[in-house]
Motif scaffolding. Sequence first.
Motif, PDB file in Angstrom:
ATOM      1  N   LEU A  73       0.879  -1.099   0.150  1.00 40.32           N
ATOM      2  CA  LEU A  73       0.018   0.014  -0.102  1.00 40.32           C
ATOM      3  C   LEU A  73       0.960   1.230  -0.045  1.00 40.32           C
ATOM      4  O   LEU A  73       0.581   2.377  -0.697  1.00 40.32           O
ATOM      5  N   THR A  74       1.840   1.016   0.698  1.00 43.35           N
ATOM      6  CA  THR A  74       2.808   2.457   0.706  1.00 43.35           C
ATOM      7  C   THR A  74       3.421   2.554  -0.609  1.00 43.35           C
ATOM      8  O   THR A  74       3.587   3.631  -1.188  1.00 43.35           O
ATOM      9  N   GLN A  75       3.843   1.362  -1.330  1.00 42.89           N
ATOM     10  CA  GLN A  75       4.306   1.356  -2.641  1.00 42.89           C
ATOM     11  C   GLN A  75       3.459   2.049  -3.527  1.00 42.89           C
ATOM     12  O   GLN A  75       3.689   2.960  -4.606  1.00 42.89           O
ATOM     13  N   VAL A  76       2.041   1.600  -3.658  1.00 42.35           N
ATOM     14  CA  VAL A  76       1.110   2.314  -4.320  1.00 42.35           C
ATOM     15  C   VAL A  76       0.795   3.720  -4.050  1.00 42.35           C
ATOM     16  O   VAL A  76       0.515   4.418  -5.156  1.00 42.35           O
ATOM     17  N   THR A  77       0.846   4.172  -2.811  1.00 42.72           N
ATOM     18  CA  THR A  77       0.637   5.415  -2.460  1.00 42.72           C
ATOM     19  C   THR A  77       1.648   6.509  -2.913  1.00 42.72           C
ATOM     20  O   THR A  77       1.445   7.570  -3.523  1.00 42.72           O
ATOM     21  N   GLU A  78       3.049   6.044  -2.866  1.00 42.66           N
ATOM     22  CA  GLU A  78       4.069   6.594  -3.591  1.00 42.66           C
ATOM     23  C   GLU A  78       3.996   6.788  -4.951  1.00 42.66           C
ATOM     24  O   GLU A  78       4.222   7.814  -5.532  1.00 42.66           O
ATOM     25  N   ASP A  79       3.464   5.643  -5.665  1.00 40.72           N
ATOM     26  CA  ASP A  79       3.397   5.829  -7.139  1.00 40.72           C
ATOM     27  C   ASP A  79       2.181   7.181  -7.453  1.00 40.72           C
ATOM     28  O   ASP A  79       2.389   7.696  -8.185  1.00 40.72           O
ATOM     29  N   ILE A  80       1.239   7.066  -6.972  1.00 39.65           N
ATOM     30  CA  ILE A  80       0.044   7.868  -6.931  1.00 39.65           C
ATOM     31  C   ILE A  80       0.773   9.437  -6.493  1.00 39.65           C
ATOM     32  O   ILE A  80       0.528  10.161  -7.586  1.00 39.65           O
ATOM     33  N   VAL A  81       1.426   9.554  -5.771  1.00 39.90           N
ATOM     34  CA  VAL A  81       1.846  10.741  -5.219  1.00 39.90           C
ATOM     35  C   VAL A  81       2.865  11.397  -6.393  1.00 39.90           C
ATOM     36  O   VAL A  81       2.853  12.576  -6.879  1.00 39.90           O
ATOM     37  N   ARG A  82       3.449  10.425  -6.794  1.00 43.95           N
ATOM     38  CA  ARG A  82       4.702  10.658  -7.984  1.00 43.95           C
ATOM     39  C   ARG A  82       3.843  11.169  -9.321  1.00 43.95           C
ATOM     40  O   ARG A  82       4.113  12.294  -9.706  1.00 43.95           O
ATOM     41  N   ALA A  83       2.948  10.477  -9.460  1.00 42.90           N
ATOM     42  CA  ALA A  83       1.868  10.894 -10.629  1.00 42.90           C
ATOM     43  C   ALA A  83       1.346  12.400 -10.435  1.00 42.90           C
ATOM     44  O   ALA A  83       1.304  12.912 -11.495  1.00 42.90           O
ATOM     45  N   PHE A  84       0.811  12.488  -9.076  1.00 38.84           N
ATOM     46  CA  PHE A  84       0.241  14.012  -8.937  1.00 38.84           C
ATOM     47  C   PHE A  84       1.579  14.846  -9.035  1.00 38.84           C
ATOM     48  O   PHE A  84       1.153  16.071  -9.488  1.00 38.84           O
ATOM     49  N   ARG A  85       2.239  14.481  -8.549  1.00 40.20           N
ATOM     50  CA  ARG A  85       3.519  15.519  -8.408  1.00 40.20           C
ATOM     51  C   ARG A  85       4.045  16.024  -9.962  1.00 40.20           C
ATOM     52  O   ARG A  85       4.365  17.281  -9.905  1.00 40.20           O
ATOM     53  N   LYS A  86       4.051  15.391 -10.619  1.00 44.09           N
ATOM     54  CA  LYS A  86       4.104  15.592 -12.198  1.00 44.09           C
ATOM     55  C   LYS A  86       3.435  16.667 -12.627  1.00 44.09           C
ATOM     56  O   LYS A  86       3.972  17.473 -13.452  1.00 44.09           O
ATOM     57  N   ILE A  87       2.245  16.960 -12.212  1.00 42.44           N
ATOM     58  CA  ILE A  87       1.357  17.785 -12.558  1.00 42.44           C
ATOM     59  C   ILE A  87       1.004  19.038 -11.525  1.00 42.44           C
ATOM     60  O   ILE A  87       0.055  19.605 -11.713  1.00 42.44           O
ATOM     61  N   GLY A  88       1.905  18.906 -10.572  1.00 44.57           N
ATOM     62  CA  GLY A  88       2.172  20.158  -9.752  1.00 44.57           C
ATOM     63  C   GLY A  88       1.134  20.179  -8.472  1.00 44.57           C
ATOM     64  O   GLY A  88       0.866  21.208  -7.812  1.00 44.57           O
ATOM     65  N   PHE A  89       0.814  19.040  -7.976  1.00 47.76           N
ATOM     66  CA  PHE A  89       0.036  18.817  -6.745  1.00 47.76           C
ATOM     67  C   PHE A  89       1.123  18.559  -5.630  1.00 47.76           C
ATOM     68  O   PHE A  89       2.048  17.701  -5.878  1.00 47.76           O
ATOM     69  N   ALA A  90       0.808  19.399  -4.631  1.00 43.21           N
ATOM     70  CA  ALA A  90       1.693  19.131  -3.429  1.00 43.21           C
ATOM     71  C   ALA A  90       0.926  18.082  -2.423  1.00 43.21           C
ATOM     72  O   ALA A  90      -0.351  18.018  -2.541  1.00 43.21           O
ATOM     73  N   VAL A  91       1.430  17.533  -1.509  1.00 46.71           N
ATOM     74  CA  VAL A  91       1.069  16.967  -0.392  1.00 46.71           C
ATOM     75  C   VAL A  91       0.474  17.443   0.723  1.00 46.71           C
ATOM     76  O   VAL A  91       1.483  18.092   1.368  1.00 46.71           O
ATOM     77  N   ALA A  92      -0.762  17.198   1.390  1.00 45.51           N
ATOM     78  CA  ALA A  92      -0.973  17.974   2.519  1.00 45.51           C
ATOM     79  C   ALA A  92      -1.343  16.622   3.458  1.00 45.51           C
ATOM     80  O   ALA A  92      -1.571  15.377   3.186  1.00 45.51           O
ATOM     81  N   ASP A  93      -1.640  17.216   4.657  1.00 45.22           N
ATOM     82  CA  ASP A  93      -1.854  15.993   5.789  1.00 45.22           C
ATOM     83  C   ASP A  93      -2.837  16.571   6.804  1.00 45.22           C
ATOM     84  O   ASP A  93      -2.924  17.894   6.965  1.00 45.22           O
ATOM     85  N   GLY A  94      -3.579  15.839   7.444  1.00 39.88           N
ATOM     86  CA  GLY A  94      -4.355  16.140   8.465  1.00 39.88           C
ATOM     87  C   GLY A  94      -4.548  15.037   9.579  1.00 39.88           C
ATOM     88  O   GLY A  94      -4.275  14.021   9.294  1.00 39.88           O
TER      89      GLY A  94
END
Length: 334
Positions: free
Chosen positions: A109-130
């Motif tokens: 699940l961490t691997q998939v999450t990292e891949d999703i984050v990487r895909a969004f980062r390519k188009i300028g999304f930052a990661v937030a947390d709550g």
Amino acid sequence: MSFLDLIEPLKQAAASDLRAAPDLAALEQTKGNYLGPQGKFTALMKQLGTLPKEEKPAAGKLVNQAKVELEAVLVERRAELELKAALPKEPTDFTLPGRRRTLGKLHPLTQVTEDIVRAFRKIGFAVADGPEIEDEYHCFDALNTPANHPARDSQDTFYLDTPNKALLRTHTSSVQIRLMEKQKPPIRIIAPGRVYRRDNADATHNPTFQQIEGLYVDKHVTIGDLKGTVEFVFQELLGEEVQVRFRPHYFSYTEPSFEIDFSSSMVRKMGKEWLEIAGCGMVHPKVFETVGYDPEIWTGWAFGFGIERIAMLRYEINDIRLFYENDVRFLKQF
Ligand code: DAH
């Protein structure tokens, strides 16, 4: 030419040769040529002894001064070349992925999450947390979910035994509110994280799972942007052949709202044409008003989807509980 006239030109020549040495080995070589036992400068110093007595003090002083200067040039050039030798030969590429670990592995699940984050980062999304422990305001009220909504029932939500009705967040949508409370638009974030629901565990449900939330707020944001973004990310994750479709739906914090279905050879293998994968929509004006954004100026969209769903598709796994049992025989395969 007198002895004194020899000193300055030799010093100049030595200094310029030392400064021109391209590397440490060449520097040592040049040093030897002038200051070594057979060096030209050493030879000059040896000649001092042959001078008439009255010339010796002035000549000696000049030679010594020149030697001190040359040693200073040598020290300086050596420091420069040592620094140069310590730098990497190639410029550093900070975009390269990190080294793979030599021991152990990341959870699938961490691997998939990292891949999703990487895909969004390519188009300028930052990661937030709550926070995972939330209050009713951020999880429901601010998201326009009324007090009589079934999600707020203790049958569906884990409440903590505290006076302020704290709860375990049922979705990552609460991060949207927390972010907009402290940040002015434009906003372009994703928020991966754990959520909790009082679902009985079966092959497709688990009382805790992971979601990824997305929020994009700016002027003139459209559903077309949303669809393009979702399509891009799913194709990055699951391949070019993936297709995405939007179906009208209802969420209290978006208007209009959609469910996102997607289709691929993997989905067809499961005997289906389309698989529901996410919820999304244009951010409801009431949500903007609640966080103090003017809905006449700002537009935006949001989405949320389950990470396990994507991991199950990617790895062709049909039981969500496998991700949480931590059986090493299962984990070893990723
Ligand atoms: N929070 C929803 C869920 O847990 C998913 C979702 C739907 C998130 C629509 C959104 C949205 O941001 O706009 O099922």
